[in-house]
Design a protein around this motif. Structure first.
Motif, PDB file in Angstrom:
ATOM      1  N   ASP A  24      51.670  31.235  43.586  1.00 31.96           N
ATOM      2  CA  ASP A  24      51.925  32.343  43.723  1.00 31.96           C
ATOM      3  C   ASP A  24      52.554  33.286  44.507  1.00 31.96           C
ATOM      4  O   ASP A  24      53.461  33.736  43.671  1.00 31.96           O
ATOM      5  CB  ASP A  24      50.364  32.657  44.634  1.00 31.96           C
ATOM      6  N   ALA A  25      53.274  32.305  45.303  1.00 33.52           N
ATOM      7  CA  ALA A  25      54.739  33.031  46.101  1.00 33.52           C
ATOM      8  C   ALA A  25      55.941  32.884  45.350  1.00 33.52           C
ATOM      9  O   ALA A  25      56.433  34.164  45.045  1.00 33.52           O
ATOM     10  CB  ALA A  25      54.577  31.670  47.406  1.00 33.52           C
ATOM     11  N   ALA A  26      56.074  31.901  44.128  1.00 38.68           N
ATOM     12  CA  ALA A  26      57.253  32.227  43.182  1.00 38.68           C
ATOM     13  C   ALA A  26      56.619  33.300  42.152  1.00 38.68           C
ATOM     14  O   ALA A  26      57.829  33.910  41.810  1.00 38.68           O
ATOM     15  CB  ALA A  26      56.945  30.786  42.788  1.00 38.68           C
ATOM     16  N   LYS A  27      55.656  33.804  41.833  1.00 34.95           N
ATOM     17  CA  LYS A  27      55.712  33.880  40.215  1.00 34.95           C
ATOM     18  C   LYS A  27      55.523  35.703  41.438  1.00 34.95           C
ATOM     19  O   LYS A  27      56.112  36.637  41.336  1.00 34.95           O
ATOM     20  CB  LYS A  27      54.660  33.853  39.950  1.00 34.95           C
ATOM     21  N   ALA A  28      54.940  36.165  42.608  1.00 36.88           N
ATOM     22  CA  ALA A  28      54.739  37.332  42.758  1.00 36.88           C
ATOM     23  C   ALA A  28      56.689  37.384  43.823  1.00 36.88           C
ATOM     24  O   ALA A  28      57.307  38.587  43.139  1.00 36.88           O
ATOM     25  CB  ALA A  28      54.103  36.786  44.905  1.00 36.88           C
ATOM     26  N   LEU A  50      62.954  30.647  40.296  1.00 34.30           N
ATOM     27  CA  LEU A  50      61.390  31.252  40.600  1.00 34.30           C
ATOM     28  C   LEU A  50      60.980  30.679  39.305  1.00 34.30           C
ATOM     29  O   LEU A  50      59.107  30.333  39.048  1.00 34.30           O
ATOM     30  CB  LEU A  50      61.718  32.881  41.010  1.00 34.30           C
ATOM     31  N   GLN A  51      60.861  30.662  37.892  1.00 32.77           N
ATOM     32  CA  GLN A  51      60.379  30.319  36.904  1.00 32.77           C
ATOM     33  C   GLN A  51      59.888  29.050  36.468  1.00 32.77           C
ATOM     34  O   GLN A  51      58.822  28.723  36.949  1.00 32.77           O
ATOM     35  CB  GLN A  51      60.232  31.037  35.108  1.00 32.77           C
ATOM     36  N   ASN A  52      61.029  28.675  37.436  1.00 37.83           N
ATOM     37  CA  ASN A  52      61.142  26.895  37.068  1.00 37.83           C
ATOM     38  C   ASN A  52      60.179  26.141  37.549  1.00 37.83           C
ATOM     39  O   ASN A  52      60.028  25.599  38.009  1.00 37.83           O
ATOM     40  CB  ASN A  52      62.739  27.058  36.993  1.00 37.83           C
TER      41      ASN A  52
END
Length: 68
Positions: A24-28, A50-52
């Motif tokens: 959730d944090a990476a996608k946000a 971040l996507q990786n």
């Protein structure tokens, strides 16, 4: 089948929660950066990282799926 100790179940669920929070944090962060700056030379690397990161965390969290 032997019953898992409550401590083991609690630990596994806590780890799963941390993985989901990481996804959730990476996608946000990815979304916020993209909305604010778009995909530019300056942001492309960070967006990819971040996507990786989210994908690696998803792969780890998939190990928690129940299989018969």
């Amino acid at each position: 089948m032997a019953k898992l100790p409550d401590e083991t179940i609690t630990s596994a669920l806590n780890l799963q929660r941390r993985l989901l929070e990481g996804i959730d944090a990476a996608k946000a962060a990815e979304s916020a950066i993209f909305e604010q700056s778009g995909e530019t030379d300056a942001t492309a690397t960070v967006l990819d990282q971040l996507q990786n990161s989210a994908e690696r965390l998803r792969e780890l969290s998939s190990r928690f799926e129940c299989r018969d």
